[in-house]
Design a protein around this motif. Structure first.
Motif, PDB file in Angstrom:
ATOM      1  N   ASN A 320     -17.382  38.275  49.086  1.00  0.00           N
ATOM      2  CA  ASN A 320     -18.465  38.477  50.055  1.00  0.00           C
ATOM      3  C   ASN A 320     -17.974  38.603  51.489  1.00  0.00           C
ATOM      4  OD1 ASN A 320     -20.275  38.289  47.977  1.00  0.00           O
ATOM      5  ND2 ASN A 320     -20.902  36.193  48.414  1.00  0.00           N
ATOM      6  N   LYS A 321     -16.680  38.682  51.660  1.00  0.00           N
ATOM      7  CA  LYS A 321     -16.095  38.708  52.994  1.00  0.00           C
ATOM      8  C   LYS A 321     -16.631  39.858  53.846  1.00  0.00           C
ATOM      9  CE  LYS A 321     -11.484  38.446  55.089  1.00  0.00           C
ATOM     10  NZ  LYS A 321     -10.034  38.388  54.795  1.00  0.00           N
ATOM     11  N   ASN A 322     -16.812  41.015  53.244  1.00  0.00           N
ATOM     12  CA  ASN A 322     -17.246  42.201  53.991  1.00  0.00           C
ATOM     13  C   ASN A 322     -18.744  42.206  54.289  1.00  0.00           C
ATOM     14  OD1 ASN A 322     -14.629  43.222  53.996  1.00  0.00           O
ATOM     15  ND2 ASN A 322     -14.922  44.282  52.043  1.00  0.00           N
ATOM     16  N   ARG A 323     -19.446  41.191  53.809  1.00  0.00           N
ATOM     17  CA  ARG A 323     -20.897  41.132  54.049  1.00  0.00           C
ATOM     18  C   ARG A 323     -21.231  40.255  55.258  1.00  0.00           C
ATOM     19  NH1 ARG A 323     -22.544  39.518  48.009  1.00  0.00           N
ATOM     20  NH2 ARG A 323     -24.625  39.248  48.917  1.00  0.00           N
ATOM     21  N   ILE A 324     -20.193  39.877  55.989  1.00  0.00           N
ATOM     22  CA  ILE A 324     -20.368  39.012  57.160  1.00  0.00           C
ATOM     23  C   ILE A 324     -20.433  39.853  58.431  1.00  0.00           C
ATOM     24  CG2 ILE A 324     -19.312  37.188  58.543  1.00  0.00           C
ATOM     25  CD1 ILE A 324     -20.383  36.227  55.872  1.00  0.00           C
ATOM     26  N   LYS A 325     -21.430  39.586  59.261  1.00  0.00           N
ATOM     27  CA  LYS A 325     -21.552  40.225  60.569  1.00  0.00           C
ATOM     28  C   LYS A 325     -21.830  39.141  61.610  1.00  0.00           C
ATOM     29  CE  LYS A 325     -23.309  44.642  58.799  1.00  0.00           C
ATOM     30  NZ  LYS A 325     -22.011  45.310  58.980  1.00  0.00           N
ATOM     31  N   THR A 326     -21.616  39.487  62.883  1.00  0.00           N
ATOM     32  CA  THR A 326     -21.871  38.523  63.955  1.00  0.00           C
ATOM     33  C   THR A 326     -22.712  39.157  65.056  1.00  0.00           C
ATOM     34  OG1 THR A 326     -19.855  39.117  65.167  1.00  0.00           O
ATOM     35  CG2 THR A 326     -19.675  37.337  63.527  1.00  0.00           C
ATOM     36  N   LYS A 327     -23.393  38.320  65.807  1.00  0.00           N
ATOM     37  CA  LYS A 327     -24.111  38.761  67.003  1.00  0.00           C
ATOM     38  C   LYS A 327     -24.061  37.647  68.032  1.00  0.00           C
ATOM     39  CE  LYS A 327     -28.760  37.217  65.642  1.00  0.00           C
ATOM     40  NZ  LYS A 327     -30.176  37.627  65.436  1.00  0.00           N
ATOM     41  N   LYS A 343     -21.628  25.746  78.330  1.00  0.00           N
ATOM     42  CA  LYS A 343     -22.170  26.506  77.203  1.00  0.00           C
ATOM     43  C   LYS A 343     -23.148  27.561  77.719  1.00  0.00           C
ATOM     44  CE  LYS A 343     -24.696  25.990  72.821  1.00  0.00           C
ATOM     45  NZ  LYS A 343     -25.900  26.758  73.193  1.00  0.00           N
ATOM     46  N   LEU A 344     -22.938  28.802  77.271  1.00  0.00           N
ATOM     47  CA  LEU A 344     -23.772  29.913  77.719  1.00  0.00           C
ATOM     48  C   LEU A 344     -24.576  30.540  76.592  1.00  0.00           C
ATOM     49  CD1 LEU A 344     -21.214  31.700  80.080  1.00  0.00           C
ATOM     50  CD2 LEU A 344     -23.039  30.113  80.712  1.00  0.00           C
ATOM     51  N   GLY A 345     -24.209  30.220  75.370  1.00  0.00           N
ATOM     52  CA  GLY A 345     -24.899  30.817  74.237  1.00  0.00           C
ATOM     53  C   GLY A 345     -24.196  30.477  72.941  1.00  0.00           C
ATOM     54  N   GLU A 346     -24.423  31.315  71.921  1.00  0.00           N
ATOM     55  CA  GLU A 346     -23.821  31.065  70.616  1.00  0.00           C
ATOM     56  C   GLU A 346     -23.432  32.366  69.934  1.00  0.00           C
ATOM     57  OE1 GLU A 346     -25.978  27.039  69.004  1.00  0.00           O
ATOM     58  OE2 GLU A 346     -27.188  28.861  69.091  1.00  0.00           O
ATOM     59  N   LEU A 347     -22.359  32.306  69.185  1.00  0.00           N
ATOM     60  CA  LEU A 347     -21.985  33.405  68.306  1.00  0.00           C
ATOM     61  C   LEU A 347     -22.636  33.113  66.963  1.00  0.00           C
ATOM     62  CD1 LEU A 347     -20.204  35.972  67.844  1.00  0.00           C
ATOM     63  CD2 LEU A 347     -18.461  34.416  66.950  1.00  0.00           C
ATOM     64  N   VAL A 348     -23.529  33.987  66.545  1.00  0.00           N
ATOM     65  CA  VAL A 348     -24.295  33.786  65.309  1.00  0.00           C
ATOM     66  C   VAL A 348     -23.635  34.577  64.185  1.00  0.00           C
ATOM     67  CG1 VAL A 348     -26.561  33.926  64.213  1.00  0.00           C
ATOM     68  CG2 VAL A 348     -26.390  33.552  66.693  1.00  0.00           C
ATOM     69  N   VAL A 349     -23.363  33.898  63.080  1.00  0.00           N
ATOM     70  CA  VAL A 349     -22.750  34.544  61.919  1.00  0.00           C
ATOM     71  C   VAL A 349     -23.837  34.808  60.879  1.00  0.00           C
ATOM     72  CG1 VAL A 349     -20.997  34.369  60.125  1.00  0.00           C
ATOM     73  CG2 VAL A 349     -20.606  33.312  62.367  1.00  0.00           C
ATOM     74  N   LEU A 350     -23.886  36.051  60.407  1.00  0.00           N
ATOM     75  CA  LEU A 350     -24.899  36.467  59.438  1.00  0.00           C
ATOM     76  C   LEU A 350     -24.233  36.928  58.150  1.00  0.00           C
ATOM     77  CD1 LEU A 350     -26.929  38.698  61.925  1.00  0.00           C
ATOM     78  CD2 LEU A 350     -27.481  36.354  61.293  1.00  0.00           C
ATOM     79  N   GLU A 357     -24.250  30.517  60.181  1.00  0.00           N
ATOM     80  CA  GLU A 357     -23.634  29.513  61.049  1.00  0.00           C
ATOM     81  C   GLU A 357     -23.733  29.952  62.497  1.00  0.00           C
ATOM     82  OE1 GLU A 357     -22.888  26.258  61.528  1.00  0.00           O
ATOM     83  OE2 GLU A 357     -21.802  26.390  59.618  1.00  0.00           O
ATOM     84  N   ARG A 358     -23.614  28.975  63.410  1.00  0.00           N
ATOM     85  CA  ARG A 358     -23.614  29.248  64.848  1.00  0.00           C
ATOM     86  C   ARG A 358     -22.438  28.519  65.489  1.00  0.00           C
ATOM     87  NH1 ARG A 358     -28.465  30.726  67.749  1.00  0.00           N
ATOM     88  NH2 ARG A 358     -30.007  31.575  66.282  1.00  0.00           N
TER      89      ARG A 358
END
Length: 386
Positions: A320-327, A343-350, A357-358
């Protein structure tokens, strides 16, 4: 870095509570124990659970919390690994697994930690508790306070070492949580993975060599094993918190209430094998890696890089490695002054469009409100560039 040279630093252990805990039904696996948990050491995600929150006596696995508090005390600067500890009458009177120390003899915090980690020294636990907190009772209060901070809802500690006593209990899940916090200290590896060592015990002039042989056979039997702690009493049965790492994937397995020592080691291997066969760790970003450049309106400097606060990695099922994206999600309007590390924000993992995860993203540098002169210089630079 030497063992006594590490400096106080922020250690962030996220707590994962609202996750589905895969059981026999989802995994097809049943463990020969009263309770068991398999956890990803990076994210805290539970990969297998069997009676994970059942309150049970942990025996010497209790010492995971004792060692954690001592290392956190060193990390904060309250005590040091090189501190000299005088063994009290109370410490020397402990039964069960011990280093057979005499009242009045002295050892460093590091030596006592080694004894606790390798031979499960009950006398060492009491001596360390008295050194950090002044008394065993005060130390036990700190154990329960730290357990609450870590989200350990199924635990209550009465002593430092797990010797049988009423109302002393924890759960497989809670043990995994505190084990995860403990192995975040890289210093533990040199004690948990060492098979044999020696230490001198006894009063001055009467010292003798005392052999230390690790109680955790997992480190000799399982490739990649990195700890953590065994335990046994008649009431608790054979218990183990074990950890292993392969190809960047670090897992923690907990087994409670086995009927024999061989069964606990066999079952922990099954747990870890299941984890390594079905999951892999995916590195998302490195600590300090730039995620974006933030424009600072009427600020100096006019731009600040937004970077990762820490390394970011998640565990996914293999394939499932290739099904991971971030925003990136920013917290909103940024007020000046801006502090470095803020802290200015979060990297969101989808994964497949669903949040997994954040991770915090922070300011690389400080910024302040620009003066009229600084704003003029910035305006002139823009005119030149255009």
């Amino acid at each position: 870095m030497g063992i006594d040279q590490f400096q106080p630093q922020e250690r962030s252990i996220s707590i994962v509570n609202a996750r589905v805990e895969p059981s026999e039904k989802e995994t097809g696996m049943k463990v020969k124990a009263k309770a068991a948990v398999l956890m990803d050491a990076v994210s805290g995600e539970v990969l297998f659970a069997q009676n994970a929150h059942k309150k049970l006596p942990p025996a010497s696995v209790t010492k995971v919390m004792t060692m954690l508090l001592i290392l956190e005390g060193c990390d904060s600067g309250k005590i040091r690994l090189s501190d000299t500890v005088t063994i009290s009458e109370r410490a020397a009177s402990m039964g069960g697994s011990q280093m057979y120390m005499e009242p009045g003899e002295q050892h460093t915090v590091e030596e006592l930690l080694k004894g606790v980690a390798m031979v499960s020294a009950n006398d060492g636990c009491v001596a360390l508790a008295e050194h950090l907190a002044g008394s065993v009772e005060m130390f036990v209060e700190q154990m329960n306070k730290r357990a609450a901070e870590l989200g350990m809802k199924d635990s209550h500690f009465v002593n430092t070492n797990g010797l049988p006593v009423a109302n002393h209990y924890t759960s497989a899940y809670d043990i995994a949580v505190m084990s995860r916090a403990l192995i975040a200290f890289p210093e533990t590896a040199q004690w948990f993975t060492k098979w044999q060592d020696t230490i001198k015990v006894g009063l001055p002039g009467k010292e003798k060599e005392f052999g230390l042989t690790n109680t955790n056979k997992l480190i000799k039997q399982y490739p990649g094993a990195i700890g953590i702690k065994t335990g046994f009493t008649q009431d608790a049965g054979y218990c183990l918190s074990g950890a292993a790492e392969r190809d960047g994937t670090r897992l923690i397995g907990v087994i409670l209430g086995c009927t024999t020592s061989n069964i606990r080691f066999a079952e922990i291997k099954r747990l870890l094998d299941y984890g390594f066969s079905n999951y892999e760790s995916v590195k998302i970003a490195e600590k300090g890696q730039v995620q974006k450049a933030l424009k600072i309106e009427k600020g100096t400097p006019s731009k600040v890089d937004v970077i990762m606060e820490d390394d970011a990695a998640i565990l996914v099922k293999k394939g499932n490695k290739n099904r991971i994206k971030t925003k990136i999600e920013m917290d909103g309007y940024i007020k000046l002054p801006l502090k470095r590390g803020q802290k200015l924000g979060e990297l969101v993992v989808l994964q497949d469009g669903k949040e997994k995860e954040r991770f915090p993203i922070v300011a690389r540098d400080s910024a302040k409100k620009a003066s009229i002169k600084e704003l003029y210089i910035q305006m002139m630079k823009k005119l030149i560039e255009t």
